[in-house]
Design an enzyme around this catalytic site. Structure first.
Site, PDB file in Angstrom:
ATOM      1  N   THR A 133      -0.129  -0.611   0.127  1.00  0.00           N
ATOM      2  CA  THR A 133       0.048   0.134  -1.122  1.00  0.00           C
ATOM      3  C   THR A 133       1.084  -0.512  -2.040  1.00  0.00           C
ATOM      4  O   THR A 133       1.992  -1.219  -1.569  1.00  0.00           O
ATOM      5  CB  THR A 133       0.494   1.582  -0.781  1.00  0.00           C
ATOM      6  OG1 THR A 133       0.892   2.247  -1.965  1.00  0.00           O
ATOM      7  CG2 THR A 133       1.682   1.595   0.180  1.00  0.00           C
ATOM      8  N   ASP A 134       0.989  -0.208  -3.328  1.00  0.00           N
ATOM      9  CA  ASP A 134       2.006  -0.687  -4.282  1.00  0.00           C
ATOM     10  C   ASP A 134       3.329   0.070  -4.107  1.00  0.00           C
ATOM     11  O   ASP A 134       4.380  -0.368  -4.588  1.00  0.00           O
ATOM     12  CB  ASP A 134       1.511  -0.567  -5.732  1.00  0.00           C
ATOM     13  CG  ASP A 134       1.143   0.849  -6.163  1.00  0.00           C
ATOM     14  OD1 ASP A 134       1.250   1.792  -5.338  1.00  0.00           O
ATOM     15  OD2 ASP A 134       0.751   1.018  -7.335  1.00  0.00           O
ATOM     16  N   GLU A 135       3.287   1.225  -3.404  1.00  0.00           N
ATOM     17  CA  GLU A 135       4.496   2.046  -3.282  1.00  0.00           C
ATOM     18  C   GLU A 135       5.608   1.354  -2.504  1.00  0.00           C
ATOM     19  O   GLU A 135       6.757   1.764  -2.577  1.00  0.00           O
ATOM     20  CB  GLU A 135       4.170   3.397  -2.635  1.00  0.00           C
ATOM     21  CG  GLU A 135       3.163   4.186  -3.438  1.00  0.00           C
ATOM     22  CD  GLU A 135       3.204   5.688  -3.200  1.00  0.00           C
ATOM     23  OE1 GLU A 135       4.119   6.171  -2.529  1.00  0.00           O
ATOM     24  OE2 GLU A 135       2.315   6.363  -3.718  1.00  0.00           O
ATOM     25  N   TYR A 159       6.661   7.996   3.519  1.00  0.00           N
ATOM     26  CA  TYR A 159       5.337   7.336   3.531  1.00  0.00           C
ATOM     27  C   TYR A 159       5.466   5.852   3.190  1.00  0.00           C
ATOM     28  O   TYR A 159       5.012   4.978   3.951  1.00  0.00           O
ATOM     29  CB  TYR A 159       4.389   8.025   2.531  1.00  0.00           C
ATOM     30  CG  TYR A 159       3.189   7.161   2.175  1.00  0.00           C
ATOM     31  CD1 TYR A 159       2.199   6.898   3.119  1.00  0.00           C
ATOM     32  CD2 TYR A 159       3.058   6.580   0.902  1.00  0.00           C
ATOM     33  CE1 TYR A 159       1.112   6.085   2.817  1.00  0.00           C
ATOM     34  CE2 TYR A 159       1.975   5.772   0.588  1.00  0.00           C
ATOM     35  CZ  TYR A 159       1.002   5.527   1.554  1.00  0.00           C
ATOM     36  OH  TYR A 159      -0.060   4.706   1.251  1.00  0.00           O
ATOM     37  N   LYS A 163       4.785   2.449   5.453  1.00  0.00           N
ATOM     38  CA  LYS A 163       3.815   1.402   5.075  1.00  0.00           C
ATOM     39  C   LYS A 163       4.521   0.049   4.964  1.00  0.00           C
ATOM     40  O   LYS A 163       3.985  -0.989   5.371  1.00  0.00           O
ATOM     41  CB  LYS A 163       3.116   1.744   3.748  1.00  0.00           C
ATOM     42  CG  LYS A 163       2.139   2.889   3.813  1.00  0.00           C
ATOM     43  CD  LYS A 163       0.943   2.655   4.716  1.00  0.00           C
ATOM     44  CE  LYS A 163      -0.037   1.636   4.173  1.00  0.00           C
ATOM     45  NZ  LYS A 163      -1.245   1.525   5.050  1.00  0.00           N
TER      46      LYS A 163
HETATM   47  P1  NAD Z   1      -6.858   9.035   3.904  1.00  0.00           P
HETATM   48  O1  NAD Z   1      -5.696   9.865   4.305  1.00  0.00           O
HETATM   49  O2  NAD Z   1      -7.919   9.613   3.043  1.00  0.00           O
HETATM   50  O3  NAD Z   1      -7.608   8.492   5.221  1.00  0.00           O
HETATM   51  C1  NAD Z   1      -6.913   7.995   6.327  1.00  0.00           C
HETATM   52  C2  NAD Z   1      -7.879   7.961   7.512  1.00  0.00           C
HETATM   53  O4  NAD Z   1      -7.184   7.414   8.638  1.00  0.00           O
HETATM   54  C3  NAD Z   1      -8.393   9.341   7.932  1.00  0.00           C
HETATM   55  O5  NAD Z   1      -9.788   9.294   8.162  1.00  0.00           O
HETATM   56  C4  NAD Z   1      -7.642   9.622   9.231  1.00  0.00           C
HETATM   57  O6  NAD Z   1      -8.381  10.432  10.140  1.00  0.00           O
HETATM   58  C5  NAD Z   1      -7.455   8.225   9.774  1.00  0.00           C
HETATM   59  N1  NAD Z   1      -6.303   8.122  10.701  1.00  0.00           N
HETATM   60  C6  NAD Z   1      -5.057   8.631  10.521  1.00  0.00           C
HETATM   61  N2  NAD Z   1      -4.292   8.335  11.588  1.00  0.00           N
HETATM   62  C7  NAD Z   1      -5.051   7.604  12.421  1.00  0.00           C
HETATM   63  C8  NAD Z   1      -4.812   6.982  13.679  1.00  0.00           C
HETATM   64  N3  NAD Z   1      -3.631   7.082  14.285  1.00  0.00           N
HETATM   65  N4  NAD Z   1      -5.833   6.295  14.256  1.00  0.00           N
HETATM   66  C9  NAD Z   1      -7.041   6.213  13.672  1.00  0.00           C
HETATM   67  N5  NAD Z   1      -7.321   6.790  12.490  1.00  0.00           N
HETATM   68  C10 NAD Z   1      -6.346   7.478  11.869  1.00  0.00           C
HETATM   69  O7  NAD Z   1      -6.248   7.734   3.264  1.00  0.00           O
HETATM   70  P2  NAD Z   1      -6.838   6.772   2.122  1.00  0.00           P
HETATM   71  O8  NAD Z   1      -6.417   7.280   0.806  1.00  0.00           O
HETATM   72  O9  NAD Z   1      -8.268   6.531   2.387  1.00  0.00           O
HETATM   73  O10 NAD Z   1      -5.987   5.452   2.414  1.00  0.00           O
HETATM   74  C11 NAD Z   1      -6.476   4.455   3.308  1.00  0.00           C
HETATM   75  C12 NAD Z   1      -5.475   3.325   3.382  1.00  0.00           C
HETATM   76  O11 NAD Z   1      -5.284   2.758   2.094  1.00  0.00           O
HETATM   77  C13 NAD Z   1      -4.076   3.774   3.852  1.00  0.00           C
HETATM   78  O12 NAD Z   1      -3.560   2.759   4.673  1.00  0.00           O
HETATM   79  C14 NAD Z   1      -3.277   3.886   2.574  1.00  0.00           C
HETATM   80  O13 NAD Z   1      -1.917   3.651   2.807  1.00  0.00           O
HETATM   81  C15 NAD Z   1      -3.898   2.793   1.752  1.00  0.00           C
HETATM   82  N6  NAD Z   1      -3.836   2.968   0.294  1.00  0.00           N
HETATM   83  C16 NAD Z   1      -4.276   4.137  -0.276  1.00  0.00           C
HETATM   84  C17 NAD Z   1      -4.274   4.269  -1.668  1.00  0.00           C
HETATM   85  C18 NAD Z   1      -4.768   5.531  -2.348  1.00  0.00           C
HETATM   86  O14 NAD Z   1      -4.615   5.644  -3.568  1.00  0.00           O
HETATM   87  N7  NAD Z   1      -5.367   6.471  -1.651  1.00  0.00           N
HETATM   88  C19 NAD Z   1      -3.815   3.210  -2.457  1.00  0.00           C
HETATM   89  C20 NAD Z   1      -3.356   2.037  -1.836  1.00  0.00           C
HETATM   90  C21 NAD Z   1      -3.399   1.930  -0.460  1.00  0.00           C
HETATM   91  O1  DAU Z   2       0.174   4.076  -5.333  1.00  0.00           O
HETATM   92  C1  DAU Z   2      -0.691   4.110  -4.236  1.00  0.00           C
HETATM   93  C2  DAU Z   2      -0.527   5.432  -3.531  1.00  0.00           C
HETATM   94  O2  DAU Z   2      -1.175   6.414  -4.341  1.00  0.00           O
HETATM   95  C3  DAU Z   2      -1.112   5.437  -2.116  1.00  0.00           C
HETATM   96  O3  DAU Z   2      -0.406   4.526  -1.323  1.00  0.00           O
HETATM   97  C4  DAU Z   2      -1.029   6.843  -1.501  1.00  0.00           C
HETATM   98  O4  DAU Z   2      -1.659   6.851  -0.233  1.00  0.00           O
HETATM   99  C5  DAU Z   2      -1.742   7.796  -2.429  1.00  0.00           C
HETATM  100  O5  DAU Z   2      -1.631   9.122  -1.925  1.00  0.00           O
HETATM  101  C6  DAU Z   2      -1.163   7.729  -3.839  1.00  0.00           C
HETATM  102  O6  DAU Z   2       0.199   8.242  -3.835  1.00  0.00           O
HETATM  103  P1  DAU Z   2       0.743   9.164  -5.041  1.00  0.00           P
HETATM  104  O7  DAU Z   2       1.891   9.946  -4.557  1.00  0.00           O
HETATM  105  O8  DAU Z   2       0.928   8.359  -6.279  1.00  0.00           O
HETATM  106  O9  DAU Z   2      -0.573  10.079  -5.267  1.00  0.00           O
HETATM  107  P2  DAU Z   2      -0.730  11.658  -5.549  1.00  0.00           P
HETATM  108  O10 DAU Z   2      -2.166  11.882  -5.925  1.00  0.00           O
HETATM  109  O11 DAU Z   2      -0.156  12.482  -4.464  1.00  0.00           O
HETATM  110  O12 DAU Z   2       0.158  11.865  -6.838  1.00  0.00           O
HETATM  111  C7  DAU Z   2      -0.101  11.146  -8.026  1.00  0.00           C
HETATM  112  C8  DAU Z   2       0.963  11.542  -9.033  1.00  0.00           C
HETATM  113  O13 DAU Z   2       0.739  12.903  -9.418  1.00  0.00           O
HETATM  114  C9  DAU Z   2       2.362  11.499  -8.486  1.00  0.00           C
HETATM  115  O14 DAU Z   2       3.253  11.062  -9.519  1.00  0.00           O
HETATM  116  C10 DAU Z   2       2.674  12.934  -8.093  1.00  0.00           C
HETATM  117  C11 DAU Z   2       1.880  13.725  -9.111  1.00  0.00           C
HETATM  118  N1  DAU Z   2       1.359  15.033  -8.651  1.00  0.00           N
HETATM  119  C12 DAU Z   2       0.668  15.075  -7.475  1.00  0.00           C
HETATM  120  C13 DAU Z   2       0.176  16.251  -6.985  1.00  0.00           C
HETATM  121  C14 DAU Z   2      -0.565  16.304  -5.662  1.00  0.00           C
HETATM  122  C15 DAU Z   2       1.520  16.168  -9.420  1.00  0.00           C
HETATM  123  O15 DAU Z   2       2.120  16.111 -10.516  1.00  0.00           O
HETATM  124  N2  DAU Z   2       1.015  17.344  -8.957  1.00  0.00           N
HETATM  125  C16 DAU Z   2       0.364  17.452  -7.761  1.00  0.00           C
HETATM  126  O16 DAU Z   2      -0.045  18.572  -7.374  1.00  0.00           O
END
Ligand code: NAD
Ligand code: DAU
Length: 352
Positions: A133-135, A159, A163
């Site tokens: 992630t970019d975080e 989180y 990561k």
């Molecule tokens: P998500 O939470 O939707 O899915 C995660 C999946 O991993 C789930 O199906 C869960 O059951 C599985 N899981 C959790 N713990 C596990 C374990 N111990 N063993 C096997 N499986 C397990 O997450 P996502 O949004 O699909 O993110 C996927 C990956 O991409 C993560 O590594 C996250 O950090 C990364 N990522 C997400 C975003 C985003 O915006 N969602 C952006 C950048 C990177």
């Molecule tokens: O940047 C990549 C990341 O993006 C991934 O690594 C994470 O797995 C993914 O969950 C996401 O993280 P964020 O914290 O940015 O996503 P989220 O959707 O939770 O929140 C997006 C923005 O919106 C953040 O600034 C918090 C804000 N927010 C979120 C929720 C859930 C609100 O203002 N209200 C809300 O109810």
């Protein structure tokens, strides 16, 4: 040939597997623990597809991962499995440490042993791609340049710290043991199968249910948004052509303030499914207590990936967000199944 994909029942993992099998005939073995975020319904369309095998299990179960590697002899592992929600990591970091750090470590150990046992071409072409992630880079000021791959890691939430630790382990396994790894650091994804605890699907769900649309703090935090299928195409590209040991930033060049994202969602919903009373969904917007330690701005410079591997996103934010709203309107049953049960406990804990 086969690839092993972990976290395949989650949001991005499921999109990746569906896209992979739409583009290749190469088989996929899926490994997912099926936590609250994992949903087999995301992979339902593959039920009768002989190219796909699903295994329920934990990436931290080294014996299981070793057994799967031995049995299926994958040419690559793509690691999506993680605890992914920042707010949940603030309420309880333990699962994040266990899966994102310890789990990644145990999987790396199993993969290292498997790779050591490969010979000739199989050893040379094997890849471990770690999805991050970019975080991990921390927070930017309004005038800072976007994150590049050389930015220092400055994670601010449990989180992102977990990561970052996993990224460091992956890097160390390359430098110390020569494991053929690749890492991608992507910005915020959105699109189909996004769990409605995250901003975009939560707002769509709450809007249609007549509930408040919660904006943390002043709503001026900035995220870079990428349509999930563009993230999947970037990962395919890095897997195919990425240089061993390198990291690649993935982003959409779509920096948006949260309040603007929510306004856009309301405006699209006003057109696609107007409220019965004729008022805008914007009426439901509510400012709530800010997230502790909330990062102010993320921005991704994805030019290395564009320059070296010729990747570009196919969707703009405007096209991607319309497709996303449409998908949620067309898949209300999927949403209803998820938002019953445990999901309600989370919502009352977080938004009480
Ligand atoms: P998500 O939470 O939707 O899915 C995660 C999946 O991993 C789930 O199906 C869960 O059951 C599985 N899981 C959790 N713990 C596990 C374990 N111990 N063993 C096997 N499986 C397990 O997450 P996502 O949004 O699909 O993110 C996927 C990956 O991409 C993560 O590594 C996250 O950090 C990364 N990522 C997400 C975003 C985003 O915006 N969602 C952006 C950048 C990177
Ligand atoms: O940047 C990549 C990341 O993006 C991934 O690594 C994470 O797995 C993914 O969950 C996401 O993280 P964020 O914290 O940015 O996503 P989220 O959707 O939770 O929140 C997006 C923005 O919106 C953040 O600034 C918090 C804000 N927010 C979120 C929720 C859930 C609100 O203002 N209200 C809300 O109810």
């Amino acid at each position: 040939m086969t690839i092993l994909v972990t976290g395949s029942a989650g949001f991005i993992g499921a999109n990746f597997v569906l896209d992979w099998l739409a583009h290749h005939d190469e088989a996929v073995v899926s490994l997912d623990k099926l936590t609250y975020a994992g949903n087999l319904a995301n992979l339902q369309s593959l039920e009768a597809d002989a190219r796909h095998t699903f295994v329920q299990g934990d990436i931290g179960d080294q014996a299981l991962v070793a057994e799967l590697l031995e049995k299926y002899q994958p040419r690559a592992v793509v690691n999506f499995a993680a605890e992914s929600h920042v707010d949940r990591s603030i309420h309880g970091p333990e699962d994040f440490i266990q899966t994102n750090i310890v789990g990644t470590f145990r999987m790396l150990e199993a993969v290292r042993a498997y790779w050591k046992g490969l010979s000739g071409e199989a050893a040379g072409t094997f890849r471990f791609l770690h999805v991050s992630t970019d975080e991990v880079y921390g927070s930017l000021s309004p005038t800072d340049p976007a994150f590049t791959e050389t930015n220092q890691y400055e994670p601010n939430s449990p989180y992102s710290a977990s990561k970052a630790a996993s990224d460091h382990l992956v890097r160390a396994y390359h430098h110390t043991y020569g494991l053929p790894v690749l890492t991608t650091n992507c910005s915020n994804n959105y699109g189909p199968y996004h769990f409605p605890e995250k901003l975009i699907p939560l707002v769509i769900h709450n809007a249609l249910a007549g509930k408040d649309l919660p904006i943390y703090g002043d709503g001026q935090q900035i995220r870079d948004w990428l349509y999930v299928k563009d993230h999947c195409s970037a990962i395919r590209r890095v897997l195919e052509g990425g240089k061993l040991g390198e990291t690649y930033n993935v982003g959409g060049w779509n920096e948006k303030a949260n309040l603007d994202v929510v306004h856009t969602l309301c405006d699209i919903l006003d057109q696609e499914q107007p409220r019965a009373d004729g008022l805008s969904y914007r009426e439901q917007l509510t400012f709530v207590k800010d997230r502790p330690g909330h990062d102010r701005r993320y921005a991704i410079d994805a030019s290395k990936l564009e320059r070296e591997l010729g990747w570009k996103p196919a969707e703009t934010f405007e096209t991607g967000i319309r497709k996303t709203v449409r998908w949620y309107l067309d898949n209300q049953e999927w949403v209803n199944n998820i938002t019953s049960g445990n999901y309600r406990d989370w919502v009352s804990k977080q938004y009480q």
